[in-house]
Design a protein around this motif. Structure first.
Motif, PDB file in Angstrom:
ATOM      1  N   GLY A 293      72.531  42.079  32.856  1.00 24.29           N
ATOM      2  CA  GLY A 293      71.137  42.235  32.430  1.00 24.29           C
ATOM      3  C   GLY A 293      70.565  43.562  32.896  1.00 24.29           C
ATOM      4  O   GLY A 293      69.838  44.231  32.162  1.00 24.29           O
ATOM      5  N   CYS A 294      70.915  43.945  34.110  1.00 22.83           N
ATOM      6  CA  CYS A 294      70.453  45.212  34.668  1.00 22.83           C
ATOM      7  C   CYS A 294      70.923  46.376  33.801  1.00 22.83           C
ATOM      8  O   CYS A 294      70.138  47.262  33.444  1.00 22.83           O
ATOM      9  N   GLY A 295      72.206  46.340  33.417  1.00 25.84           N
ATOM     10  CA  GLY A 295      72.724  47.402  32.561  1.00 25.84           C
ATOM     11  C   GLY A 295      71.988  47.460  31.228  1.00 25.84           C
ATOM     12  O   GLY A 295      71.552  48.523  30.782  1.00 25.84           O
ATOM     13  N   VAL A 296      71.794  46.304  30.611  1.00 19.46           N
ATOM     14  CA  VAL A 296      71.186  46.258  29.279  1.00 19.46           C
ATOM     15  C   VAL A 296      69.697  46.630  29.348  1.00 19.46           C
ATOM     16  O   VAL A 296      69.213  47.485  28.601  1.00 19.46           O
ATOM     17  N   MET A 297      68.965  45.989  30.269  1.00 18.08           N
ATOM     18  CA  MET A 297      67.521  46.224  30.330  1.00 18.08           C
ATOM     19  C   MET A 297      67.192  47.632  30.817  1.00 18.08           C
ATOM     20  O   MET A 297      66.150  48.180  30.465  1.00 18.08           O
ATOM     21  N   SER A 298      68.053  48.217  31.643  1.00 16.92           N
ATOM     22  CA  SER A 298      67.773  49.589  32.065  1.00 16.92           C
ATOM     23  C   SER A 298      67.941  50.523  30.878  1.00 16.92           C
ATOM     24  O   SER A 298      67.198  51.491  30.727  1.00 16.92           O
ATOM     25  N   PHE A 299      68.879  50.196  29.987  1.00 17.27           N
ATOM     26  CA  PHE A 299      69.009  51.026  28.779  1.00 17.27           C
ATOM     27  C   PHE A 299      67.760  50.888  27.902  1.00 17.27           C
ATOM     28  O   PHE A 299      67.210  51.874  27.428  1.00 17.27           O
ATOM     29  N   VAL A 300      67.293  49.643  27.725  1.00 16.90           N
ATOM     30  CA  VAL A 300      66.101  49.440  26.887  1.00 16.90           C
ATOM     31  C   VAL A 300      64.874  50.094  27.539  1.00 16.90           C
ATOM     32  O   VAL A 300      64.152  50.859  26.905  1.00 16.90           O
ATOM     33  N   GLY A 301      64.645  49.792  28.807  1.00 15.52           N
ATOM     34  CA  GLY A 301      63.414  50.234  29.470  1.00 15.52           C
ATOM     35  C   GLY A 301      63.422  51.707  29.834  1.00 15.52           C
ATOM     36  O   GLY A 301      62.497  52.447  29.498  1.00 15.52           O
ATOM     37  N   ALA A 302      64.476  52.120  30.538  1.00 20.73           N
ATOM     38  CA  ALA A 302      64.510  53.505  31.011  1.00 20.73           C
ATOM     39  C   ALA A 302      65.025  54.418  29.903  1.00 20.73           C
ATOM     40  O   ALA A 302      64.441  55.461  29.622  1.00 20.73           O
ATOM     41  N   GLY A 303      66.107  54.010  29.233  1.00 18.37           N
ATOM     42  CA  GLY A 303      66.712  54.862  28.222  1.00 18.37           C
ATOM     43  C   GLY A 303      65.899  54.925  26.935  1.00 18.37           C
ATOM     44  O   GLY A 303      65.323  55.945  26.578  1.00 18.37           O
ATOM     45  N   PHE A 304      65.817  53.797  26.241  1.00 17.51           N
ATOM     46  CA  PHE A 304      65.192  53.779  24.920  1.00 17.51           C
ATOM     47  C   PHE A 304      63.682  54.043  24.976  1.00 17.51           C
ATOM     48  O   PHE A 304      63.168  54.909  24.278  1.00 17.51           O
ATOM     49  N   LEU A 305      62.971  53.289  25.817  1.00 13.95           N
ATOM     50  CA  LEU A 305      61.517  53.477  25.877  1.00 13.95           C
ATOM     51  C   LEU A 305      61.144  54.816  26.516  1.00 13.95           C
ATOM     52  O   LEU A 305      60.085  55.363  26.257  1.00 13.95           O
ATOM     53  N   GLY A 306      62.034  55.340  27.347  1.00 11.72           N
ATOM     54  CA  GLY A 306      61.796  56.672  27.901  1.00 11.72           C
ATOM     55  C   GLY A 306      61.935  57.711  26.802  1.00 11.72           C
ATOM     56  O   GLY A 306      61.082  58.582  26.634  1.00 11.72           O
ATOM     57  N   PHE A 307      62.991  57.581  26.024  1.00  9.25           N
ATOM     58  CA  PHE A 307      63.223  58.509  24.910  1.00  9.25           C
ATOM     59  C   PHE A 307      62.061  58.473  23.913  1.00  9.25           C
ATOM     60  O   PHE A 307      61.684  59.497  23.352  1.00  9.25           O
ATOM     61  N   ALA A 308      61.475  57.273  23.762  1.00  6.16           N
ATOM     62  CA  ALA A 308      60.401  57.098  22.783  1.00  6.16           C
ATOM     63  C   ALA A 308      59.235  58.070  23.000  1.00  6.16           C
ATOM     64  O   ALA A 308      58.540  58.404  22.062  1.00  6.16           O
ATOM     65  N   HIS A 309      59.016  58.508  24.224  1.00  5.11           N
ATOM     66  CA  HIS A 309      57.883  59.429  24.426  1.00  5.11           C
ATOM     67  C   HIS A 309      58.250  60.667  25.245  1.00  5.11           C
ATOM     68  O   HIS A 309      57.380  61.340  25.777  1.00  5.11           O
ATOM     69  N   THR A 310      59.537  60.992  25.296  1.00  2.00           N
ATOM     70  CA  THR A 310      59.910  62.125  26.138  1.00  2.00           C
ATOM     71  C   THR A 310      59.904  63.459  25.390  1.00  2.00           C
ATOM     72  O   THR A 310      59.776  64.508  25.997  1.00  2.00           O
ATOM     73  N   LEU A 311      60.031  63.446  24.058  1.00  2.00           N
ATOM     74  CA  LEU A 311      60.045  64.716  23.337  1.00  2.00           C
ATOM     75  C   LEU A 311      58.649  65.345  23.391  1.00  2.00           C
ATOM     76  O   LEU A 311      57.652  64.645  23.233  1.00  2.00           O
ATOM     77  N   PRO A 312      58.574  66.671  23.593  1.00  2.00           N
ATOM     78  CA  PRO A 312      57.270  67.300  23.806  1.00  2.00           C
ATOM     79  C   PRO A 312      56.273  67.054  22.672  1.00  2.00           C
ATOM     80  O   PRO A 312      55.085  66.892  22.931  1.00  2.00           O
ATOM     81  N   GLN A 313      56.764  66.987  21.419  1.00  2.00           N
ATOM     82  CA  GLN A 313      55.813  66.808  20.330  1.00  2.00           C
ATOM     83  C   GLN A 313      55.207  65.402  20.318  1.00  2.00           C
ATOM     84  O   GLN A 313      54.125  65.198  19.777  1.00  2.00           O
ATOM     85  N   VAL A 314      55.890  64.433  20.927  1.00  2.00           N
ATOM     86  CA  VAL A 314      55.324  63.089  21.077  1.00  2.00           C
ATOM     87  C   VAL A 314      54.503  63.031  22.365  1.00  2.00           C
ATOM     88  O   VAL A 314      53.376  62.554  22.397  1.00  2.00           O
ATOM     89  N   ASN A 315      55.099  63.563  23.424  1.00  2.00           N
ATOM     90  CA  ASN A 315      54.488  63.462  24.748  1.00  2.00           C
ATOM     91  C   ASN A 315      53.138  64.173  24.839  1.00  2.00           C
ATOM     92  O   ASN A 315      52.271  63.794  25.621  1.00  2.00           O
ATOM     93  N   LEU A 316      52.950  65.202  23.997  1.00  2.00           N
ATOM     94  CA  LEU A 316      51.663  65.889  23.971  1.00  2.00           C
ATOM     95  C   LEU A 316      50.533  64.881  23.761  1.00  2.00           C
ATOM     96  O   LEU A 316      49.457  65.006  24.334  1.00  2.00           O
ATOM     97  N   TRP A 317      50.798  63.864  22.937  1.00  2.00           N
ATOM     98  CA  TRP A 317      49.759  62.869  22.622  1.00  2.00           C
ATOM     99  C   TRP A 317      49.783  61.698  23.583  1.00  2.00           C
ATOM    100  O   TRP A 317      48.745  61.095  23.856  1.00  2.00           O
ATOM    101  N   THR A 318      50.955  61.334  24.081  1.00  2.00           N
ATOM    102  CA  THR A 318      51.048  60.105  24.891  1.00  2.00           C
ATOM    103  C   THR A 318      50.947  60.366  26.389  1.00  2.00           C
ATOM    104  O   THR A 318      50.788  59.431  27.156  1.00  2.00           O
ATOM    105  N   HIS A 319      51.059  61.635  26.795  1.00  2.00           N
ATOM    106  CA  HIS A 319      51.050  61.991  28.221  1.00  2.00           C
ATOM    107  C   HIS A 319      49.758  61.502  28.885  1.00  2.00           C
ATOM    108  O   HIS A 319      48.662  61.821  28.435  1.00  2.00           O
TER     109      HIS A 319
END
Lengths: 444, 229
Positions: A293-319
């Protein structure tokens, strides 16, 4: 458990769970405040609740890592702990510093720098405490004939975490430089060396629980932590987009933080594949649940949801919006909370000799708390997206937006109740195990 | 397939390589920060403002440069948005300006403290942040055409700095209090003067705080408000 001195881990695990419950209470205070019921404003204003919530998390995870290290390192070194007395002393010091800090926060004794709020005099005590800890497990490793890769990665992660605490203790006059080096601690911890600790603990658990050859597991461990540093070090740049640092951080941070999910994807595939391939049916199924579960949820939470707002053109609005809270909650849950709970689930039957992992309580603890955390993340996501559109894209007034999204905090609190129920079941299971017993010592 | 020692080499080599780049970029960032943050404007007052900012843990509710908590407004451009005068009135009694709304801790700041906090926030507002916070880009494209644009003289500076946070004039301003376009028709000089001197004593429970206006400012405001017919 193999050596009597491993039992010292119990103290750290018990402390972890107690502080975890306390952390949740402060979380509820904030959830209600966001919903419009800031009833404790006079006693515990929002900033005190938030500082307590976050620092309790850091403290209890560190306590969990220390407990895990005290349990794992003697086994990987194949000798007893260098000094059990020193470990108990170090535990007591950690608890004392934690309690003083927590009480201090309620009276405004803090250093208002996000995540590093512990006041400077206590910082020095933290450093001394961590040095004692590193000394103790380091001597255990040095005095042994052999020391494994898993143990080395764990020890390297813990030592690097201690060193990286130091840049956070320098005083800067400029907010820009202050913020720049604050992320050396915060980012390089959670998206850097803590992942080393995570990899080490996870490798240990997979070796024990799946029965797969150590050489295979440890080879992949190197590759995964290699990816962590490949992406995570320069990925620090995603904190430097808008704090006044040069423009090239937009590109450096964007590219490398976009690669960060790869390390977590690796971690998820690693856990799932090893669990599936493992021939040995370890009776402690629930510990394997938490590990995978740790492996899977860390991918969803840290990996996927992190990627969701890490690009500068997205993060400009969500920061600086609730989007960050969405990512933060599931990232810490997946990567570090589930890891520590997995370690506790594995170690408790080993330390006490009782096999209480089969009943419905531990299994329901796992599912209820996970469903709760997924619900909480959903509530934060809806509130955060609404906030970004209303406040940032349309330009509505901050307080008007906050009022419009109050209802999502009702959802958050409901989901948090589920999470709390799951955590309390886990704690109940932990209490039922009782304390470590000498009868549990055997050569494994 | 990689052997274990190759995997270890990948880990150690990669870590050393990327750490080195990171440290070089850090050296470059620190070396080139002066024009971006206007180091020359980092006065004693700004530094003291930062110390207050940290001592009171303002980041525990607010964000600055997008960093902090998400309970209270983003303050990177607050001096542009509200003006120094408004912030200075607000910090004396935060709840008075937003009655019945989300609460802020009331601090007992001295005049000097308030000046320094504002100096700090003004300094933050000047930093080159690569475009953060962005201008809203989905704003409905309405152009406010003023009907009575010529009928009144320019508002006093205090009005533009403070009053507009709650009151609208010619379609611009807040909506907490009533629009003031025709306030001169409804009240006499005496009534307006009494009201501005101490709103809660005239109408207990009103959302409008006592702003402790100086006599000169109050007279200036009253005279101007009377021209709004």
């Amino acid at each position: 458990m193999k050596f009597r001195s491993q039992r010292v881990a119990y103290l750290f695990f018990a402390t972890s769970l107690a502080l975890f419950v306390l952390q949740i209470i402060f979380g509820f205070i904030m959830g209600f405040a966001h919903m419009g019921y800031d009833v404790l404003h006079e006693i515990i204003p929002f900033n005190a609740a938030r500082t307590s919530h976050i620092n309790l998390l850091v403290l209890w995870l560190l306590s969990g890592f220390m407990g895990a290290a005290y349990y794992i390192v003697p086994e990987e070194a194949d000798r007893k702990l260098y000094s059990e007395k020193l470990a108990v002393l170090q535990w007591a010091a950690l608890v004392i510093v934690g309690v003083i800090a927590l009480i201090g926060f309620q009276f405004g004794w803090w250093e208002g720098r996000k995540f590093l709020e512990i006041p400077r005099p206590l910082d020095y005590l933290v450093v001394i405490d961590v040095l004692l800890f590193i000394f103790n497990i380091g001597m255990t490793a040095l005095r042994s004939e052999r020391f494994t890769t898993t143990g080395s990665v764990l020890l390297l992660g813990l030592t690097a975490a201690a060193l990286l605490y130091l840049p956070g203790m320098i005083t800067f006059e400029s907010q820009v430089i202050d913020s720049y080096f604050r992320w050396w601690v915060v980012h390089l911890w959670v998206e850097g060396v803590w992942e080393l600790i995570m990899g080490g603990i996870m490798a240990y658990l997979l070796i024990k629980l799946t029965g797969i050859d150590r050489e295979v597991i440890e080879k992949w461990l190197y590759i995964i932590v290699g990816f962590t540093f490949l992406s995570g070090i320069l990925g620090t740049g995603h904190h430097y987009y808008y704090i006044g640092a040069p423009e090239y951080w937009l590109i450096v941070g964007g590219v490398f933080s976009a690669l960060e999910p790869l390390a977590f994807l690796g971690m998820a595939l690693y856990a799932v594949t090893m669990a599936r391939r493992g021939g040995m049916r370890h009776p402690n199924r629930i510990a394997l649940f938490w590990t995978v579960g740790c492996g899977v949820m860390s991918f969803v939470g840290a990996g996927f949801l992190g990627f969701a707002h890490t690009l500068p053109q997205v993060n400009l609005w969500t920061h600086g919006t609730l989007i960050t809270a969405m990512h933060g909650h599931m990232a810490f849950w997946g990567a570090y909370v589930m890891l520590v709970l997995g370690m506790i689930s594995y170690a408790m039957p080993q330390m006490t000799g009782r096999k209480l992992f089969d009943g419905w309580v531990p299994e329901w603890a796992f599912w209820t708390s996970n469903v709760g955390m997924i619900g909480m993340t959903g509530a934060f996501a809806v509130a955060g997206i609404a906030q970004v559109y209303m406040e940032r894209k349309i330009g509505m007034d901050f307080l008007a937006v906050q009022e419009a999204i109050e209802v999502h905090f009702a959802g958050l609190i409901l989901a948090a109740c589920l999470l709390t129920l799951g955590v309390l079941m886990f704690v109940w299971n932990f209490i039922q195990y009782g304390v470590p017993s000498d009868e549990a010592i055997r050569d494994s | 397939m990689l052997s274990k020692s190759q995997a270890r080499l990948f880990f150690i080599g990669g870590t050393i390589f990327f750490s080195t780049i990171f440290i070089l970029l850090t050296v470059d960032t620190v070396a080139n920060i002066d024009p971006r943050q206007h180091t020359e404007n980092l006065t004693k007052s700004v530094i003291h403002g930062k110390q207050i900012w940290e001592a009171e843990n303002c980041m525990g509710c607010h964000t600055i440069l997008g960093e902090g908590a998400y309970y209270a407004p983003e303050l990177t451009k607050v001096v542009d948005r509200r003006g120094k005068e408004w912030i200075s009135v607000f910090l004396r009694d935060p709840e008075a300006m937003f009655p019945g709304q989300r609460r802020m801790v009331k601090y007992d700041f001295s005049d000097q403290d308030i000046e320094d906090v504002i100096a700090f926030l003004a300094w933050i507002g000047e930093i080159d942040t690569n475009g953060f916070p962005p201008e809203p880009d989905l704003m409905p494209a309405t152009t406010i055409t003023s009907v009575a644009a010529t009928s009144a003289s320019e508002p006093p500076a205090y009005f533009n700095n403070v009053c507009v946070a709650c009151h609208a004039f010619q379609g611009n301003g807040g909506n907490v209090g009533p629009a003031l376009d025709s306030v001169g028709q409804r009240y006499t000089r005496n009534e307006l003067d009494l009201w501005l001197a101490d709103p809660p004593s005239v109408k207990p429970g009103t959302a409008m705080p006592n702003l402790n206006l100086s006599d000169a400012t109050r007279t200036e405001l009253v005279e101007w408000l009377l021209t709004l017919k």
